[in-house]
Scaffold this motif. Structure first.
Motif, PDB file in Angstrom:
ATOM      1  N   LEU A  47      84.087-109.215 -55.320  1.00  0.00           N
ATOM      2  CA  LEU A  47      83.993-110.107 -54.167  1.00  0.00           C
ATOM      3  C   LEU A  47      84.047-109.418 -52.807  1.00  0.00           C
ATOM      4  N   GLU A  48      84.877-108.401 -52.679  1.00  0.00           N
ATOM      5  CA  GLU A  48      85.041-107.763 -51.376  1.00  0.00           C
ATOM      6  C   GLU A  48      84.442-106.363 -51.333  1.00  0.00           C
ATOM      7  N   ASP A  49      83.484-106.107 -52.205  1.00  0.00           N
ATOM      8  CA  ASP A  49      82.910-104.762 -52.227  1.00  0.00           C
ATOM      9  C   ASP A  49      82.025-104.477 -51.026  1.00  0.00           C
ATOM     10  N   TYR A  50      81.692-105.511 -50.240  1.00  0.00           N
ATOM     11  CA  TYR A  50      80.883-105.276 -49.045  1.00  0.00           C
ATOM     12  C   TYR A  50      81.527-104.269 -48.112  1.00  0.00           C
ATOM     13  N   LYS A  51      82.848-104.150 -48.190  1.00  0.00           N
ATOM     14  CA  LYS A  51      83.566-103.205 -47.329  1.00  0.00           C
ATOM     15  C   LYS A  51      83.233-101.751 -47.664  1.00  0.00           C
ATOM     16  N   GLU A  52      82.673-101.522 -48.854  1.00  0.00           N
ATOM     17  CA  GLU A  52      82.355-100.166 -49.307  1.00  0.00           C
ATOM     18  C   GLU A  52      80.912 -99.768 -48.988  1.00  0.00           C
ATOM     19  N   PHE A  53      80.136-100.676 -48.384  1.00  0.00           N
ATOM     20  CA  PHE A  53      78.716-100.432 -48.158  1.00  0.00           C
ATOM     21  C   PHE A  53      78.371-100.582 -46.678  1.00  0.00           C
TER      22      PHE A  53
END
Length: 386
Positions: A47-53
């Protein structure tokens, strides 16, 4: 000590060799997958992997907050809803009735403004942006060949592929929708820093426009067509076409493959919240109108929420369709791990569920998992108590 030095030396040599092999075999995207997903304890996107991209902003304009219903939060979750929310890690559950917030609750440290990954709910937005490009004259029609924009798809079966085929998941390409295989094209697309190269390498498998086959690559190629046709970045086009006009309360983020190539992961990866996602469902519920203004052509909206193929899964143009469930028809935005915006226009109801897990999806089997029906059933059970 000598043994330890020798051991470390061979470990370093082995790691260098592995990295070299990955680059030689063009699978170096796996290094990013390991760093951003697997080393963080996940086996797939989360869900919060956008922070890694890398991300680009989808700006909002003047916020138009949802009003609260007269019966706002007057009814508690049913026991069955509480159980499934706990079991599957729900982080947001919202019921909108008559365009007002009838019920909302957030779980696990998330709140109404928390950004989480839309996953494939983004596909519904991309289809709408395709229609905007048609209305503005950038794309001729649903029947315009993809080869007009990308000559890589101008020969053989590919020459018959249209933008409408991409929107309705019937391109005929050899895309393999496998989320958990590190070597699948789906995984490569998620982590590769040159997404266009991946998509333009697709090959034809079937005749276009003949049958449904769920393929994230279709939406990605559609977005590339839209960008080429309009000359605009998808994140800017989404902002001006929908995010601002629909009064979103928060700006959002859309993942891109890399800063260098700046291509959105169009088949997924808009980081927003339940109530802002719900606005797009309301737009289609209201036949493309928002506050009395026609934002999207009503004929396209009607076409979008009807199945294109009579013998395939219930899918229109960017929307999943649940037909004749307890005498009601629903259309829905749907994303990996159970991100749902479910719309029942006759009852004027929108149900939003965001969370960490869903029941396992088999795109070659029944189109809808039991958790989807549970979120619908329990919403109606709650509203029956009002």
């Amino acid at each position: 000590m000598k043994f330890l030095k020798k051991f470390l030396k061979w470990i370093i040599i082995l790691l260098v060799l592995i990295v070299a092999i990955l680059y030689i075999t063009d699978t170096d995207y796996l290094l990013k997958a390991v760093r951003t997903i697997y080393l963080k304890g996940h086996t797939t996107a989360y869900l919060e992997d956008y922070k890694e991209f890398d991300n680009e902003e989808v700006a909002n304009g003047t916020p138009q907050p949802w009003p609260n219903h007269a019966a706002y939060n007057s009814v508690k979750e049913t026991e069955a809803l509480q159980k499934i929310n706990t079991d599957l890690g729900t982080i947001a559950y919202v019921i909108i009735k008559n365009d007002s917030i009838w019920f909302e609750n957030y779980y696990g440290g998330f709140d109404e403004n928390s950004k989480t990954n839309s996953f494939s709910m983004a596909k519904s937005y991309v289809s709408g942006l395709m229609q905007k490009a048609i209305e503005q004259g950038h794309i001729k029609s649903l029947d315009q060949p993809v080869g007009d924009f990308f000559p890589e798809f101008s020969d053989g079966k590919a020459a018959k592929m249209t933008v409408g085929d991409l929107s309705s998941m019937s391109s005929g390409t050899n895309w393999d929708e496998a989320y958990y295989s590190p070597l699948s094209i789906t995984t490569r697309a998620y982590f590769d820093d040159d997404l266009a190269k991946v998509i333009l390498g697709l090959k034809m498998e079937d005749e276009p426009g003949q049958k449904f086959k769920y393929a994230s690559g279709d939406t990605q190629l559609l977005a590339m067509v839209i960008e080429k046709a309009t000359g605009k970045k998808m994140y800017d086009y989404l902002s001006e076409s929908f995010w601002k006009p629909l009064g979103s309360e928060n700006s959002t983020l859309w993942q891109v493959d890399s800063e260098a190539h700046d291509l959105v992961k169009a088949y997924c990866c808009i980081a927003s919240n339940a109530k802002d996602f719900a606005r797009y469902g309301k737009l289609f519920k209201d036949h493309g109108r928002w506050n009395g203004k026609q934002i999207l052509d009503s004929a396209f909206v009607a076409k979008s929420i009807k199945p294109r193929f009579s013998d395939g899964p219930e899918y229109g143009y960017g929307w999943w369709l649940i037909q004749d469930y307890h005498g009601r028809d629903f259309f829905m935005m749907r994303g990996h791990l159970g991100q749902y915006v479910i719309v029942q226009p006759d009852d004027n109801v929108i149900i939003v569920r965001l969370g960490h897990r869903s029941l396992k999806v088999d795109y070659d089997g029944p189109p809808f998992t039991d958790d989807i029906y549970a979120y619908i059933d329990e919403a109606y059970a709650m509203m029956d108590q009002d």
